[in-house]
Motif scaffolding. Structure first.
Motif, short mmCIF file in Angstrom:
data_model
loop_
_atom_site.label_atom_id
_atom_site.label_comp_id
_atom_site.label_asym_id
_atom_site.label_seq_id
_atom_site.Cartn_x
_atom_site.Cartn_y
_atom_site.Cartn_z
N ALA A 1 38.72 55.14 43.23
CA ALA A 1 37.58 54.69 44.04
C ALA A 1 37.69 53.20 44.33
O ALA A 1 37.41 52.74 45.45
N GLY A 2 38.11 52.44 43.32
CA GLY A 2 38.30 51.01 43.55
C GLY A 2 39.34 50.74 44.61
O GLY A 2 39.16 49.85 45.45
N ARG A 3 40.43 51.49 44.59
CA ARG A 3 41.48 51.30 45.60
C ARG A 3 40.95 51.58 47.01
O ARG A 3 41.24 50.83 47.94
N VAL A 4 40.19 52.66 47.16
CA VAL A 4 39.65 52.99 48.48
C VAL A 4 38.72 51.88 48.97
O VAL A 4 38.83 51.43 50.12
N HIS A 5 37.84 51.42 48.11
CA HIS A 5 36.91 50.37 48.52
C HIS A 5 37.62 49.06 48.82
O HIS A 5 37.25 48.34 49.76
N TYR B 1 46.47 46.96 35.67
CA TYR B 1 47.19 46.55 36.87
C TYR B 1 46.26 46.52 38.08
O TYR B 1 46.30 45.59 38.89
N ALA B 2 45.43 47.57 38.19
CA ALA B 2 44.51 47.63 39.32
C ALA B 2 43.52 46.47 39.29
O ALA B 2 43.25 45.84 40.32
N LEU B 3 42.97 46.19 38.11
CA LEU B 3 42.02 45.09 37.99
C LEU B 3 42.70 43.75 38.30
O LEU B 3 42.14 42.92 39.03
N ALA B 4 43.90 43.55 37.77
CA ALA B 4 44.61 42.30 38.05
C ALA B 4 44.93 42.17 39.53
O ALA B 4 44.86 41.07 40.11
N GLY B 5 45.27 43.29 40.16
CA GLY B 5 45.59 43.26 41.58
C GLY B 5 44.43 42.84 42.46
O GLY B 5 44.64 42.33 43.57
N TRP B 6 43.21 43.04 41.98
CA TRP B 6 42.03 42.65 42.75
C TRP B 6 42.04 41.15 43.02
O TRP B 6 41.54 40.70 44.05
N PHE B 7 42.64 40.36 42.14
CA PHE B 7 42.64 38.92 42.25
C PHE B 7 43.82 38.39 43.08
O PHE B 7 43.89 37.18 43.33
N LEU B 8 44.73 39.27 43.50
CA LEU B 8 45.95 38.84 44.18
C LEU B 8 45.93 39.19 45.66
O LEU B 8 45.34 40.20 46.06
N PRO B 9 46.59 38.40 46.51
CA PRO B 9 46.75 38.76 47.92
C PRO B 9 47.55 40.06 48.04
O PRO B 9 48.42 40.35 47.21
N GLY B 10 47.26 40.81 49.10
CA GLY B 10 47.89 42.11 49.27
C GLY B 10 49.40 42.07 49.29
O GLY B 10 50.08 42.89 48.66
N GLY B 11 49.99 41.12 50.03
CA GLY B 11 51.44 41.04 50.10
C GLY B 11 52.08 40.76 48.76
O GLY B 11 53.12 41.33 48.42
N LEU B 12 51.45 39.89 47.98
CA LEU B 12 51.97 39.58 46.65
C LEU B 12 51.86 40.79 45.74
O LEU B 12 52.77 41.07 44.94
N ARG B 13 50.75 41.53 45.83
CA ARG B 13 50.59 42.75 45.03
C ARG B 13 51.75 43.70 45.28
O ARG B 13 52.34 44.25 44.35
#
Length: 258
Positions: free
Chosen positions: A192-196, A225-237
């Motif tokens: 759900a977090g990914r979709v939002h 990983y998902a939570l950490a990715g929230w703080f990163l730009p998409g390309g870097l993720r």
């Protein structure tokens, strides 16, 4: 076989299952291709006396125009607790990677045409509840990427179907250990977090779902990983994920799709 009005991919698959005359059914979506030895290697498992009723394989993601291999995702091999793992999330492969005994498909009822997305995952759960699964650890199916549209789900529709599949399998899930039930709840919130985050631009809601996922099941690396990715730009993720999986993709620390 008589002509059938267009009722979607899963209605067509179910019609094929109904009309099949062989003992096994293999699926091939229009965008995908098979390696020449795919069916032989899978049939060796299906007919090898191990009471296996369904076999999937690994895949390559390729460029439809050039044929270049873009990536080879790590395959998750079956284990004795495969049903429990599938109740958490789909850890297998796309439809075109599967061969299933026709009797098994008829026993579980084929694809659920009332679901608007993830009918494949729903079917794998029902198949795993009645038979052993096998897998060939080799990329024998090519998932082709091109500029035109694939048959893909609207992410919000996929999320609704995810919840519907959880509801359909409530009894199976309730019979599992508490740890697995918590892992399944965390997987839903991670999705759900990914979709939002990625498709709806709701960063606040995404963060809330990621926090619930970590709280429910903090031992799963994917939740962090998902939570950490929230703080990163998409390309870097994306770059970090690709590099990380190159090193650790076949271990429990690999970053899976969520």
């Amino acid at each position: 076989m008589s002509r059938q009005e267009n009722a979607g991919g899963n209605a067509a698959r179910n019609r094929g299952i109904t009309e099949a005359r062989g003992d096994y059914v293999a699926f091939l979506d229009s965008d995908d291709t098979w390696s020449p030895d795919k069916t032989a290697r899978q049939m060796a498992l299906l007919t090898g006396g191990g009471r296996i009723g369904a076999v999937y394989c690994g895949l390559e993601e390729t460029d439809a125009r050039t044929g270049a291999v873009l990536q080879v995702p790590p395959i998750q091999m079956p284990t004795p607790d495969m049903l429990g793992r599938l109740l958490v999330r789909d850890e297998t492969a796309p439809t075109s990677a599967w061969i299933i005994a026709r009797d098994v498909l008829r026993q579980v009822g084929g694809f659920d045409e009332d679901l608007r997305a993830r009918q494949d995952w729903d079917l794998w759960i029902r198949v795993a509840a009645v038979t052993r699964l096998g897998a060939v650890d080799a990329p024998l199916m090519q998932l082709r990427h091109h500029d035109g549209p694939r048959t893909a789900s609207d992410p919000t529709r996929e999320l609704r179907s995810y919840a519907a599949i959880r509801a359909k399998n409530h009894a199976l899930l309730a019979a599992q250990p508490l740890t697995l039930r918590l892992a399944a709840r965390a997987a839903y919130h991670r999705r759900a977090g990914r979709v939002h985050l990625h498709y709806m631009g709701h960063r606040g809601r995404a963060l809330g779902h990621y926090i619930v996922a970590v709280t429910c099941w903090p031992v799963a690396p994917d939740n962090w990983y998902a939570l950490a990715g929230w703080f990163l730009p998409g390309g870097l993720r994306a770059r970090l994920r690709k590099g990380w999986n190159r090193l650790l993709g076949r271990t429990r620390f690999g970053i899976r799709s969520h």
